[in-house]
Design a protein around this motif. Structure first.
Motif, short mmCIF file in Angstrom:
data_model
loop_
_atom_site.label_atom_id
_atom_site.label_comp_id
_atom_site.label_asym_id
_atom_site.label_seq_id
_atom_site.Cartn_x
_atom_site.Cartn_y
_atom_site.Cartn_z
N TYR A 87 12.15 9.13 5.28
CA TYR A 87 12.46 8.33 4.09
C TYR A 87 13.97 8.23 3.89
O TYR A 87 14.50 7.15 3.65
CB TYR A 87 11.80 8.94 2.86
N ASN A 88 14.66 9.36 4.02
CA ASN A 88 16.11 9.37 3.82
C ASN A 88 16.82 8.56 4.90
O ASN A 88 17.81 7.86 4.63
CB ASN A 88 16.63 10.80 3.78
N GLN A 89 16.33 8.63 6.15
CA GLN A 89 16.90 7.82 7.22
C GLN A 89 16.68 6.34 6.95
O GLN A 89 17.58 5.52 7.14
CB GLN A 89 16.29 8.21 8.56
N ALA A 90 15.49 6.00 6.49
CA ALA A 90 15.18 4.61 6.18
C ALA A 90 16.04 4.11 5.02
O ALA A 90 16.52 2.98 5.04
CB ALA A 90 13.70 4.45 5.84
N ARG A 91 16.24 4.95 4.03
CA ARG A 91 17.07 4.56 2.89
C ARG A 91 18.50 4.29 3.33
O ARG A 91 19.10 3.27 2.95
CB ARG A 91 17.05 5.65 1.81
N ALA A 92 19.06 5.15 4.16
CA ALA A 92 20.44 4.97 4.63
C ALA A 92 20.56 3.71 5.49
O ALA A 92 21.49 2.91 5.32
CB ALA A 92 20.89 6.19 5.43
N MET B 237 0.86 -1.18 0.00
CA MET B 237 0.00 0.00 0.00
C MET B 237 0.89 1.23 0.00
O MET B 237 1.82 1.30 0.81
CB MET B 237 -0.88 0.03 1.25
N PRO B 238 0.64 2.18 -0.86
CA PRO B 238 1.44 3.41 -0.84
C PRO B 238 1.12 4.22 0.42
O PRO B 238 -0.04 4.32 0.83
CB PRO B 238 1.02 4.15 -2.10
N VAL B 239 2.16 4.77 1.03
CA VAL B 239 2.00 5.55 2.25
C VAL B 239 2.87 6.79 2.12
O VAL B 239 4.02 6.71 1.68
CB VAL B 239 2.45 4.73 3.49
N ARG B 240 2.34 7.92 2.53
CA ARG B 240 3.13 9.15 2.52
C ARG B 240 3.90 9.25 3.83
O ARG B 240 3.32 9.08 4.91
CB ARG B 240 2.23 10.38 2.39
N ILE B 241 5.20 9.51 3.73
CA ILE B 241 6.01 9.73 4.93
C ILE B 241 6.88 10.95 4.71
O ILE B 241 7.12 11.37 3.57
CB ILE B 241 6.88 8.50 5.29
N ASP B 242 7.37 11.50 5.79
CA ASP B 242 8.23 12.66 5.76
C ASP B 242 9.52 12.36 5.01
O ASP B 242 10.06 11.24 5.10
CB ASP B 242 8.53 13.06 7.22
N ASP B 243 10.05 13.34 4.27
CA ASP B 243 11.28 13.15 3.51
C ASP B 243 12.45 12.75 4.40
O ASP B 243 13.28 11.93 4.02
CB ASP B 243 11.65 14.42 2.74
N THR B 244 12.52 13.34 5.60
CA THR B 244 13.60 13.02 6.51
C THR B 244 13.55 11.56 6.93
O THR B 244 14.58 10.86 6.92
CB THR B 244 13.55 13.92 7.76
#
Length: 75
Positions: A12-17, A3-10
């Motif tokens: 998202y970037n922490q999760a990516r790292a 399911m697509p979910v909107r999250i804060d950019d910060t």
């Protein structure tokens, strides 16, 4: 089912790292955080590090596990 979910950019970037460091997908990292958080809320008496380690250990293949040896019985 995803399911697509909107999250804060910060976030998202922490999760990516963190996902890159732990060899997970970004979605997998966010799911992992959610599981750890939910488990911590359900078990407030357990240390968060213990919860994290337990979840990681349960996800490992049984062939990678080692036998538990109590501290007093170690060589």
């Amino acid at each position: 089912m995803g399911m697509p979910v909107r999250i804060d950019d910060t976030l998202y970037n922490q999760a990516r790292a963190q996902a890159q460091a732990e060899r997970r997908t970004i979605a997998g990292q966010i799911e992992f955080w959610a599981i750890v958080g939910r488990t911590a809320l359900d078990n407030p008496d357990l240390p968060i590090d213990f919860i994290r380690d337990l979840i990681v250990a349960r996800a490992e293949e049984p062939s990678l596990s080692s036998e538990f040896v109590p501290e007093g019985n170690r060589p």
